[in-house]
Design a protein around this motif. Structure first.
Motif, PDB file in Angstrom:
ATOM      1  N   MET A   1       0.859  -1.173   0.000  1.00 59.94           N
ATOM      2  CA  MET A   1       0.000   0.000   0.000  1.00 59.94           C
ATOM      3  C   MET A   1       0.905   1.234   0.000  1.00 59.94           C
TER       4      MET A   1
ATOM      5  N   GLU B   1     -10.809  -2.138   8.278  1.00 64.23           N
ATOM      6  CA  GLU B   1      -9.791  -1.972   7.243  1.00 64.23           C
ATOM      7  C   GLU B   1      -8.393  -2.063   7.856  1.00 64.23           C
ATOM      8  N   ARG B   2      -8.212  -1.464   9.032  1.00 63.46           N
ATOM      9  CA  ARG B   2      -6.920  -1.495   9.701  1.00 63.46           C
ATOM     10  C   ARG B   2      -6.548  -2.923  10.122  1.00 63.46           C
TER      11      ARG B   2
ATOM     12  N   ILE C   1      -5.108  -4.555   7.025  1.00 66.06           N
ATOM     13  CA  ILE C   1      -3.788  -4.010   6.690  1.00 66.06           C
ATOM     14  C   ILE C   1      -2.724  -4.524   7.652  1.00 66.06           C
ATOM     15  N   ASP C   2      -3.030  -4.477   8.937  1.00 67.38           N
ATOM     16  CA  ASP C   2      -2.055  -4.935   9.935  1.00 67.38           C
ATOM     17  C   ASP C   2      -1.766  -6.432   9.781  1.00 67.38           C
TER      18      ASP C   2
ATOM     19  N   ASN D   1      -4.748  -5.030  -3.580  1.00 69.00           N
ATOM     20  CA  ASN D   1      -4.741  -4.348  -2.286  1.00 69.00           C
ATOM     21  C   ASN D   1      -4.772  -5.386  -1.152  1.00 69.00           C
ATOM     22  N   ALA D   2      -4.787  -4.916   0.092  1.00 68.11           N
ATOM     23  CA  ALA D   2      -4.621  -5.812   1.246  1.00 68.11           C
ATOM     24  C   ALA D   2      -5.696  -6.885   1.293  1.00 68.11           C
TER      25      ALA D   2
END
Length: 1006
Positions: free
Chosen positions: A419, A460-461, A464-465, A508-509
């Motif tokens: 990202m 969403e976080r 991503i994490d 994307n993630a």
């Protein structure tokens, strides 16, 4: 009946006849079936597919021998292809007795049918309309008037029924009958059940299925079951059809994705019912496991009973003029049918925009939201509603030229990135989520678009994490790509426009997480639906607000490029998992024939095969060696065991591609190697689809240098507008039939002319005779002028490529000579000479050879195409091919402005008016141009005497051309008179004018 011992020495059927018009119709029907095509379900991203029906025709045509009876040969071939009238009746769902009685003359009703009700008063002889003979019956204690219903007598055999059903086909035209019929492959054995007694009687076989028949004729011709090879197997169309017929098959390709598609054709589409049940079960288990893993993270549900269907993302940039962060949305429309739009809400204190998701009340409000913040590469926004800022993306990206290279200020992403970093020029933002939940007591769902909430951002976080923590391990294990995007014609796009340097940057993630799970959990057969998921779930997929259900996504490879986008959808697991459950089409293959798939270049073939059928890469072909790296990257480090022995790299440097010297030399090496691994009586069928004249010439030199000889050539229309997405550019497939060149013959160019002319004459007259024989029994013939033109080429090239030395020059050596731009080689000159000799023989009826050769190229082209239009053959590829043959460089000047791919036409004289009369136009200052202007004047009611005076002024050397002008006018009157008029198209008026002018010219005293 043929004796098997005779087969080896007989020419193959495809070398003498091929019903190209019917094959074009069948190929078009298969193309229009879209995903109904058998192998598309394995990988719709691979667009270069030759129709299975055409492959079947080529295989059978290469195996079947010719006899002394061409009509019988043709009849047997059409039976085997399901193209005979009885097979058409089966393909249409069988024709009912009442329909037969209505349209077949001379049938005695009592001999064939029972009549219900029995007392119905019907005539003995057909045809009759049963509705004209009503009778009264008692139904529910009431008298009702009904038409009698006919049914077959129990003594009538299936063959007799089919005979009469064939007489009752609803249309005279083959194309019309096929349009309402199923494709032969949809009916498997049913459409061929009736053919075997006749086939066996003719060929001396004892077969009741294709595998049995193929084995027997293979033994007769080669001494064993025929070995068919394709060393450019691509999506597997040719090997699959060969295997389905019962041949032993050898398939190879340099590209591992092509090999996978071919393996899947054999082992998934061609699997047994039991194997398919196991595959379907594994796919279901895979989808369930992936959904379970995603649900553990809680990243696709809101806790209120709603599950995400689609997440919508967009790119954000800082406008250098205003300092505002701007979301890049090509349109503010989110879901057109739901009337959902995005509205920007300025946050001045932070110089950014919130994005609200709004349901509006009218279509007008939706239309007003059509244009977003990015239009034609320009960012457009207004924080205060008054001042409008416009900045080019090129400026924001910092594009500049350094020598021949395009460069910019983008940071090249690194292997660990998935990202943007905070200081990158392009940021990515989740701006909308489409949610779904079951309706109460229903299997249906309700849907809702919402702006992004704080809870959405928390979820969403989590994603991503999670990906950030696991990415390096996933890459090491081979579940996520870690390979670099190699620069190329297609792969430069993501590098240049986004700074993406590795293949995983295109996802994307959420997409990386989903694809990792599928890749890890799927076996060999599961990788095909995995590829479909990759194709439908990357940052290169487009959101389509106009699609049903509130919107939808288009696949990455809707076109054959790697186009980066400003906004994109990410489908949820539940939405995308439908692809994991997709069932491939099914057509069980014979189990006893051998099927081999190898991953190597054509130059490294080391096994002998009887027949090679190839569709090689060519100049304007899709660059699969580049775009398939999108898929290769995911299996490169950890392929399934079935594919582990292949080289998981596209090996671009080894791929045969382009139109340069490397293409020619690669092709020569490939076809020379095939010729060396083929028996003396073996055969090759080379297919290519191309509009470049250079490629046609290249193919001939490749054949010559490979030690091969052309024995026939055919042209079949295989592509449709929708398949090509190139507007008015319909393409067909040129099919060359090749044999080994066994003799070392020498000749001189002066002697070639007569020999070529004799060969062309013999070939064309043979096909015309066969065509006329067919027309005597059927309104449609076999061949058009375009087909005869191609046959003439073949005859010319057959003579040409038979010689090893011409004018003292070794033709293999000459063919291998590098091309130099703008300079014709000796081979080019010979090919031009051969083709022109062939073209000059195709003289239209009404002109003698001397008159035809006296005309300019553009005049001959115009008259020949008038004949094609008279035959209702108006596809643009015909005009393109004849323009090349006649060396007309700007034929588009003669074409109607309304010309389309399948309905092209010439301009009439009334449409040309005074254009192209003088100057550099090819038609200028020719007798034909003067004649067309005269036709225009007659239709404008100019006095005939004045028209003739103008004709004398405009036509060079009028007196010498006077007789020819009258013939031209007669010819156009005949051809134009049959055309159907339109609103502005008046061929009947032009035909009338031509008749008047022809008579006036003949009666003119000068």
């Amino acid at each position: 009946m043929l004796k098997p011992l005779e087969w080896q020495d007989r020419p193959a059927l495809i070398e003498h006849l091929f019903p190209v018009q019917k094959l074009s119709v069948e190929s078009y029907k298969e193309r229009m079936a879209s995903h109904g095509q058998h192998l598309v379900s394995l990988g719709a991203f691979w667009k270069g597919r030759k129709p299975l029906i055409l492959n079947k025709a080529c295989i059978l045509g290469a195996l079947l021998p010719t006899t002394e009876d061409s009509l019988q040969d043709l009849e047997m071939f059409e039976l085997l292809m399901g193209m005979d009238s009885q097979s058409l009746a089966i393909r249409q769902g069988r024709i009912k007795p009442n329909a037969i009685a209505q349209c077949v003359s001379g049938l005695i009703v009592a001999d064939w049918f029972e009549v219900t009700p029995e007392h119905a008063d019907v005539p003995d002889i057909t045809p009759f309309d049963v509705n004209d003979f009503p009778c009264e019956v008692m139904r529910n204690n009431k008298k009702q008037t009904v038409a009698p219903k006919l049914s077959w007598r129990t003594t009538i055999s299936e063959q007799q029924k089919l005979h009469w059903e064939a007489q009752a086909l609803p249309y005279n035209a083959y194309r019309s009958n096929v349009s309402i019929a199923k494709r032969p492959e949809e009916l498997i054995d049913e459409v061929h059940r009736h053919i075997w007694p006749r086939i066996n009687a003719f060929y001396g076989t004892n077969a009741f299925s294709f595998p049995e028949f193929i084995e027997q004729i293979g033994i007769a011709r080669f001494g064993h079951r025929p070995k068919v090879a394709d060393v450019f197997c691509g999506s597997g169309q040719i090997p699959f059809e060969a295997a389905r017929l019962g041949c032993d098959v050898y398939a190879s390709d340099l590209n591992p994705i092509a090999c996978m598609l071919t393996w899947g054709a054999f082992n998934i589409v061609g699997a047994s019912p039991e194997q398919r049940r196991n595959i379907d079960k594994a796919q279901k288990e895979l989808a369930e496991k992936v959904q379970q893993e995603i649900d553990k993270l809680g990243i696709e549900t809101d806790g209120q009973g709603w599950r995400a269907k689609v997440f919508l993302y967009c790119i954000e940039v800082i406008c250098p003029e205003s300092g505002w962060t701007v979301p890049l949305l090509p349109t503010f429309i989110i879901g057109q049918s739901y009337q959902v739009i995005a509205k920007l809400k300025p946050i001045p204190a932070e110089k950014r925009y919130d994005i609200d998701v709004v349901y509006v009340a009218t279509d007008k409000e939706v239309e007003a939201a059509k244009l977003g913040t990015i239009q034609d590469g320009t960012v457009i926004h207004s924080p205060d509603g008054e001042t409008v800022y416009r900045v080019s993306i090129n400026t924001i990206r910092g594009d500049y030229k350094e020598g021949k290279d395009n460069k910019n200020r983008l940071r090249p992403w690194e292997k660990s990135d998935f990202m943007p970093r905070p200081d990158d020029i392009f940021q990515e933002r989740l701006y909308c989520v489409q949610w779904m939940r079951p309706k109460p007591n229903s299997k249906q769902f309700e849907y809702q678009f919402r702006a992004v909430s704080e809870d959405d951002l928390k979820r969403e976080r989590i994603v991503i994490d999670y990906v950030a923590k696991q990415l390096a391990d996933w890459q090491e294990q081979g579940f996520i790509p870690d390979s670099v995007i190699e620069a190329g014609d297609k792969t430069d796009e993501p590098i240049r426009t986004r700074g993406w340097t590795h293949w995983h940057h295109l996802f994307n993630a959420r997409q990386l997480l989903f694809h990792k799970l599928v890749n890890e959990l799927s076996d060999a057969t599961g990788k095909y639906n995995f590829f479909q998921a990759l194709n439908h779930m990357s940052k290169l997929t487009r959101w389509r607000p106009q699609a049903g259900g509130g919107g939808g996504s288009a696949a990455t490879f809707d076109n054959q490029a790697l186009n980066t986008l400003y906004n994109y959808p990410v489908r949820s697991t539940g939405s995308i998992s439908n692809l994991l459950l997709t069932k491939a089409n099914s057509s069980t293959l014979p189990t006893y024939s051998k099927k081999s798939v190898k991953c190597h270049s054509a130059q490294h073939l080391n096994i002998e095969n009887d027949i090679y059928i190839t569709d090689p890469p060519y100049g304007d072909a899709v660059k699969y060696e580049e775009i398939t790296e999108f898929f290769i990257a995911w299996l490169r480090k950890n392929p399934p065991a079935e594919f582990a022995h292949w080289t998981w790299d596209s090996r671009r440097s080894l791929a045969i591609k382009g139109e340069d010297e490397g293409f020619r030399q690669g092709m020569i090496a490939a076809y020379r190697n095939m010729a060396q691994h083929m028996p003396d009586h073996g055969l090759q069928v080379l297919m290519f689809t191309h509009q470049s004249g250079a490629i046609w010439s290249d193919m001939t030199t490749i054949i010559w240098a490979s030690g091969l000889q052309v024995t026939a050539a055919w042209y079949v229309v295989t592509e449709t507008d929708s398949a090509l997405r190139q507007g008015a550019n319909v393409k067909g497939t040129i099919i060359l039939i090749l044999r080994k060149r066994h003799q070392h013959l020498e000749t001189f160019r002066d002697d070639l002319g007569w020999e070529i002319e004799d060969a062309v004459k013999q070939q064309v007259e043979s096909l015309i005779g066969l065509d006329q024989s067919v027309r005597a029994h059927h309104p449609e013939g076999l061949y058009t002028d375009a087909d005869l033109q191609m046959a003439g080429y073949a005859a010319a090239l057959k003579v040409l490529t038979a010689y090893s030395v011409i004018d003292g020059k070794d033709m293999v050596v000459e063919s291998e000579q590098p091309r130099r731009k703008g300079i014709k080689t000796f081979v080019d000159e010979l090919i031009d000479f051969a083709v022109q000799t062939a073209v000059q023989f195709l003289v239209p009826v009404g002109f003698d050879k001397g008159e035809w050769q006296k005309m300019t190229a553009v005049e001959r082209f115009y008259l020949k195409m008038a004949e094609m239009e008279h035959q209702n053959l108006k596809t643009l590829d015909n005009y393109q091919n004849f323009a090349k043959a006649f060396k007309v460089h700007h034929f588009d000047q003669l074409m109607s402005d309304s010309s389309k791919a399948n309905s092209a036409r010439l301009k009439l004289g009334a449409e040309m008016k005074g254009h192209l009369m003088s100057g550099n136009a090819e038609m200028a200052n020719t007798p034909m141009r003067a004649l067309l202007y005269a036709l225009f004047e007659i239709q404008k009611d100019v006095e005939v005497e004045d028209v003739l005076l103008h004709l004398m002024e405009n036509c060079p050397n009028y007196l010498a051309n006077k007789k020819l002008l009258a013939k031209m006018a007669d010819y156009l009157a005949e051809k134009r008179g049959t055309l159907k008029p339109g609103k502005t198209f008046k061929p009947d008026q032009e035909a009338s004018a031509a008749r008047i002018l022809a008579e006036a010219i003949r009666n003119q005293r000068v």
